[in-house]
Design a protein around this motif. Structure first.
Motif, PDB file in Angstrom:
ATOM      1  N   UNK A 116      70.769 -13.637  -6.446  1.00 18.80           N
ATOM      2  CA  UNK A 116      70.759 -14.424  -5.221  1.00 18.80           C
ATOM      3  C   UNK A 116      70.800 -13.607  -3.950  1.00 18.80           C
ATOM      4  N   UNK A 117      70.812 -12.296  -4.050  1.00 25.17           N
ATOM      5  CA  UNK A 117      70.856 -11.461  -2.844  1.00 25.17           C
ATOM      6  C   UNK A 117      69.485 -11.279  -2.205  1.00 25.17           C
ATOM      7  N   UNK A 118      68.428 -11.806  -2.824  1.00 19.77           N
ATOM      8  CA  UNK A 118      67.078 -11.656  -2.278  1.00 19.77           C
ATOM      9  C   UNK A 118      66.407 -10.380  -2.709  1.00 19.77           C
ATOM     10  N   UNK A 119      66.724  -9.919  -3.906  1.00 20.58           N
ATOM     11  CA  UNK A 119      66.209  -8.630  -4.375  1.00 20.58           C
ATOM     12  C   UNK A 119      64.694  -8.648  -4.579  1.00 20.58           C
ATOM     13  N   UNK A 120      64.183  -9.653  -5.292  1.00 22.17           N
ATOM     14  CA  UNK A 120      62.745  -9.721  -5.560  1.00 22.17           C
ATOM     15  C   UNK A 120      61.963  -9.978  -4.279  1.00 22.17           C
TER      16      UNK A 120
END
Length: 403
Positions: free
Chosen positions: A69-73
């Protein structure tokens, strides 16, 4: 696993050397893994101890790690777009077998080699177990991935690596260590830890993120860069102030007098040295803000890798090789002494643990057979007649019962 042509970011499937040798189904990979002795021997297969290839300063490997959920992708997608817009030559590797769709084209995709759902069905695993097993299977063939990147090294500036959303699967597994060490032994490698900035506005959550970043640094022993993502929602200046001045961080904890707050104050003092040598950048995966600063930090970390981390890596590899050579020499000396003592006589090799277990089982079986024979000898003819009478009574009862 299928890899593309020499053109970076190309989605076309090759018919050349790489794809035909790497494509294997999960059953063949399992059999190969068992034959080679498991993932532990994959390090020897990758030849990390004695790399025959010359170390290359380019491309720089960026391994993107982050909490779910940290926006990695999405952040990696922004990196791909930035490299294309800046005319930087990039290469993308996807190591997440459970992702359904990718917003970017991957040059090497784990999903082309290992079918995540088939692994779950075949081995009766859950989601996390399926991801871990898929990554383990892929790690057994990771030497071919390194060779593919090496052939394109002169044409690339960066290699962007996307990891599974479950961060512990990559950072604390044997396959994650194999992949990280394989990259670090051949190219400058940097770990980019993506932080969810709005969620880290709480001092306790911020401290949890910093502790995890510190554990990743100790685990990988590679340069670490903090990427404070989602700066379009919340600016990351508060995090920089907390890292630079622990008194400001203590002020943010004044309203909380619980045990957790007291522990967080103590940990901020402990991590003060960790903050001094830590590089960070505020980025937005949606708007693309801060990408230039992020790549500047990556270049500085790559130089730091060449100056400090590579020397430590070479030292550890040399020490590991020396220990292996000492062990081999000790075994040879022991064998030579045994041959001198035998003076040409036949040597009886003591059985291993498995042979001992088999011998113990055979002894137990023989003892049980002897006890059974003794029990048979105790019975007399009268006892046998009584047993026969009982059997006849049982037969009469059975025949007398009708449905």
């Amino acid at each position: 696993m299928e890899v593309d042509s020499d053109t970076p970011y190309s989605n076309s499937k090759p018919s050349g050397e790489a794809s035909s040798s790497v494509q294997m189904d999960s059953e063949d990979l399992i059999a190969k893994e068992k034959q080679d002795g498991g993932i532990e021997q994959s390090l020897e297969k990758l030849q990390i101890e004695e790399s025959s290839t010359k170390f290359k300063r380019k491309p720089v490997i960026i391994i993107v790690i982050g909490m779910a959920g940290s926006g990695k992708t999405t952040f990696l997608h922004r990196l791909v777009c930035h490299t294309q817009a800046s005319k930087l030559r990039g290469y993308v590797i996807n190591l997440d077998p459970a992702v359904l769709t990718l917003p970017f084209g991957a040059n090497i995709d784990i999903r082309d080699t290992v079918k995540y759902k088939e692994v779950m069905k075949q081995f009766n695993l859950g989601p996390n177990g399926g991801i871990l097993t898929s990554l383990n299977l892929f790690a057994t063939k990771f030497d071919e991935v390194i060779s593919v990147v090496e052939r394109r090294a002169d044409q690339l500036d960066y290699v962007l690596v996307d990891t599974p959303g479950q961060i512990e699967i990559f950072t604390w597994s044997a396959s994650g260590a194999i992949i990280t060490e394989a990259f670090a032994s051949t190219f400058p490698t940097v770990i980019a830890y993506v932080v969810d900035t709005p969620r880290s506005s709480s001092p306790a959550t911020f401290m949890s993120n910093m502790l995890y970043a510190c554990s990743i640094l100790y685990k990988t022993r590679l340069p670490l860069v903090l990427a404070f993502n989602k700066t379009d929602v919340a600016q990351h200046q508060f995090a920089l102030e907390w890292m630079e001045d622990f008194e400001v961080f203590h002020t943010a904890l004044e309203s909380d007098q619980s045990y957790t707050s007291t522990l967080t104050r103590s940990l901020s003092l402990v991590l003060d040295e960790f903050y001094k040598n830590l590089r960070s950048a505020g980025v937005s995966a949606v708007t693309g803000a801060g990408m230039d600063e992020f790549f500047k930090v990556i270049e500085a970390s790559a130089e730091d890798y060449m100056d400090n981390y590579k020397a430590d890596l070479d030292k550890r590899r040399t020490e590991k090789g020396r220990l292996e050579e000492d062990r081999r020499r000790e075994n040879m000396d022991k064998l030579r002494k045994d041959m001198e003592k035998s003076e040409g006589e036949t040597i009886v090799v003591s059985p291993g643990l498995k042979d001992k277990k088999v011998a113990m089982l055979e002894d137990e079986d023989e003892e049980e057979e002897e006890e059974d024979e003794e029990d048979y000898e105790v019975f007399s003819e009268d006892d046998e007649d009584m047993i026969d009478d009982d059997d006849d009574d049982d037969d009469e009862e059975v025949t007398g019962f009708s449905f």
